[in-house]
Design a protein around this motif. Structure first.
Motif, mmCIF file in Angstrom:
data_model
loop_
_atom_site.group_PDB
_atom_site.id
_atom_site.type_symbol
_atom_site.label_atom_id
_atom_site.label_comp_id
_atom_site.label_asym_id
_atom_site.label_seq_id
_atom_site.Cartn_x
_atom_site.Cartn_y
_atom_site.Cartn_z
ATOM 1 N N ALA A 26 0.817 -1.220 0.000
ATOM 2 C CA ALA A 26 0.000 0.000 0.000
ATOM 3 C C ALA A 26 0.850 1.269 0.000
ATOM 4 C CB ALA A 26 -0.927 -0.002 1.222
ATOM 5 N N LEU A 27 1.948 1.244 0.744
ATOM 6 C CA LEU A 27 2.703 2.490 0.965
ATOM 7 C C LEU A 27 4.019 2.559 0.214
ATOM 8 C CD1 LEU A 27 2.430 2.625 4.883
ATOM 9 C CD2 LEU A 27 0.982 3.820 3.231
ATOM 10 N N GLY A 28 4.559 1.416 -0.194
ATOM 11 C CA GLY A 28 5.930 1.407 -0.711
ATOM 12 C C GLY A 28 6.906 1.267 0.446
ATOM 13 N N LEU A 58 12.654 -7.811 8.189
ATOM 14 C CA LEU A 58 11.255 -8.199 8.409
ATOM 15 C C LEU A 58 10.563 -8.484 7.073
ATOM 16 C CD1 LEU A 58 8.479 -8.382 9.801
ATOM 17 C CD2 LEU A 58 8.430 -5.883 9.900
ATOM 18 N N LEU A 59 10.741 -7.580 6.110
ATOM 19 C CA LEU A 59 10.086 -7.766 4.813
ATOM 20 C C LEU A 59 10.671 -8.946 4.055
ATOM 21 C CD1 LEU A 59 9.605 -4.058 3.844
ATOM 22 C CD2 LEU A 59 7.803 -5.794 3.950
ATOM 23 N N PHE A 60 11.964 -9.147 4.205
ATOM 24 C CA PHE A 60 12.584 -10.298 3.550
ATOM 25 C C PHE A 60 11.948 -11.597 4.067
ATOM 26 C CE2 PHE A 60 15.749 -13.665 3.461
ATOM 27 C CZ PHE A 60 15.953 -13.747 2.092
ATOM 28 N N GLU A 96 4.263 -7.088 -8.720
ATOM 29 C CA GLU A 96 3.672 -6.792 -7.413
ATOM 30 C C GLU A 96 4.550 -5.790 -6.689
ATOM 31 O OE1 GLU A 96 2.616 -10.039 -4.834
ATOM 32 O OE2 GLU A 96 2.082 -11.264 -6.566
ATOM 33 N N ARG A 97 3.910 -4.767 -6.171
ATOM 34 C CA ARG A 97 4.685 -3.694 -5.567
ATOM 35 C C ARG A 97 5.558 -4.197 -4.411
ATOM 36 N NH1 ARG A 97 2.296 1.915 -3.136
ATOM 37 N NH2 ARG A 97 4.193 3.145 -3.381
ATOM 38 N N ARG A 98 4.976 -5.062 -3.579
ATOM 39 C CA ARG A 98 5.736 -5.541 -2.414
ATOM 40 C C ARG A 98 7.007 -6.259 -2.842
ATOM 41 N NH1 ARG A 98 1.849 -10.559 -0.446
ATOM 42 N NH2 ARG A 98 1.946 -11.666 -2.398
ATOM 43 N N PHE A 99 6.908 -7.040 -3.917
ATOM 44 C CA PHE A 99 8.073 -7.795 -4.380
ATOM 45 C C PHE A 99 9.085 -6.857 -5.033
ATOM 46 C CE2 PHE A 99 10.543 -10.753 -6.806
ATOM 47 C CZ PHE A 99 10.541 -11.889 -6.032
ATOM 48 N N ARG A 104 14.226 -4.332 -5.126
ATOM 49 C CA ARG A 104 15.035 -3.174 -5.527
ATOM 50 C C ARG A 104 15.815 -2.602 -4.355
ATOM 51 N NH1 ARG A 104 14.202 -1.757 -10.851
ATOM 52 N NH2 ARG A 104 12.283 -2.647 -11.682
ATOM 53 N N VAL A 105 15.189 -2.578 -3.169
ATOM 54 C CA VAL A 105 15.908 -2.084 -2.000
ATOM 55 C C VAL A 105 17.090 -3.001 -1.692
ATOM 56 C CG1 VAL A 105 15.760 -1.799 0.502
ATOM 57 C CG2 VAL A 105 14.022 -0.783 -0.970
ATOM 58 N N LEU A 106 16.876 -4.304 -1.820
ATOM 59 C CA LEU A 106 17.975 -5.241 -1.544
ATOM 60 C C LEU A 106 19.112 -5.055 -2.555
ATOM 61 C CD1 LEU A 106 15.963 -8.448 -0.634
ATOM 62 C CD2 LEU A 106 17.343 -7.073 0.921
ATOM 63 N N VAL A 107 18.778 -4.858 -3.833
ATOM 64 C CA VAL A 107 19.824 -4.592 -4.821
ATOM 65 C C VAL A 107 20.538 -3.296 -4.441
ATOM 66 C CG1 VAL A 107 20.294 -3.980 -7.222
ATOM 67 C CG2 VAL A 107 18.723 -5.843 -6.721
#
Lengths: 187, 187
Positions: A26-28, A58-60, A96-99, A104-107
């Motif tokens: 929902a938020l990014g 946590l997201l991972f 999917e935005r969550r994925f 992208r953050v992990l990269v």
């Protein structure tokens, strides 16, 4: 831990993971806060911090445990159709935005080992499908199944990461048709 | 600018670009400083800052203008051999520290458009080679040359970026053999 406490703890953990995925969708990633996850999951902030140091890990965990890979449909017997479906699922996953956000953050944080881990389940499905086709003679016996899976998924992930061109299902279907010509003896 | 001043300015610019590439190869991106580039190029720091705001854009220009892509060897007539050579050159390029460091920093800064731009010359060489093979009938007329080039280079760049497996010449040779089976009518 007594059984009741263990059950409560499992329930909290799952509620936190679900809330984290819903909120990142929902938020990014950048607007997601641990406070918001705690509120949505109905737990205290400290409960989250007891298990995860920050929102990245946590997201991972949330993606690994509740991520989109499913093995719901059994092989149809038509190799091309099965591979096209898998590649379309992979494209849907990346959209999917969550994925997308988490990968992208992990990269961005140079944790490409974790991105690989997230992509691995889809790759295993493709490899398994190719291996069973190889047993049936639909894929030549000398084909390196692992290299073939990389060929099928590599250009797809490449387009996603570098945004070189739109990631359409026409493109993934064309990749499957092209690669299958290389894998089979049949014209 | 009078002709002499323009020539001096061109010489300084080139000296700066060369120094920047030599230093990023020797020190890596994070240890590179504008001071060190200025000293090596024999110019004042202000000369560099007149043209580039920081080391990122400077190194990007250096790679674009003095980067490793060369068209030195003409096509040999053997499509597989030519493509294998190009993919080996691409692997060699990625193994160069200056290239690797700058591209990874650009990915890290989410400037993947610039990474694509740096990879584009190699891709154009591969596409040109495939197009001339298509004119000669070595590649089927219905093959989308641009998608084929992506297939050839995509899994390679993917391995490089995510470090999923070692980037060997055996691997790139195998990719060429596999993809060529898909592109030609001949068995």
């Amino acid at each position: 831990m007594p059984p009741d406490a263990a059950r409560r703890s499992d329930r909290s953990r799952r509620a936190i993971l679900v809330a984290a995925l819903e909120l990142v969708e929902a938020l990014g990633y950048s607007k997601l806060t641990i406070e918001a996850v705690a509120a949505r999951a109905g737990v205290g902030k400290q409960t989250i911090y007891r298990w995860w140091p920050s929102k990245g890990p946590l997201l991972f965990d949330a993606l690994v445990e509740l991520g989109p890979v499913g093995h719901d449909s059994p092989p149809s017997g038509d190799l091309a159709a099965d591979l096209k479906r898998e590649l379309r699922l992979a494209v849907g996953e990346l959209a999917e935005r969550r994925f997308d956000q988490v990968c992208r953050v992990l990269v961005h944080e140079s944790r490409t080992d974790l991105v690989t881990l997230l992509l691995m389940p889809r790759r295993m499905v493709v490899e398994d499908r190719l291996r069973s086709a190889q047993r049936l003679g639909d894929v030549r016996p000398d084909v390196d199944v692992s290299a073939a899976a990389e060929l099928l998924l590599g250009s797809l992930y490449q387009r996603w990461l570098l945004r070189t061109a739109p990631l359409t299902e026409d493109f993934t279907d064309a990749v499957v048709d092209l690669v299958l010509r290389a894998l089979s003896d049949r014209p």
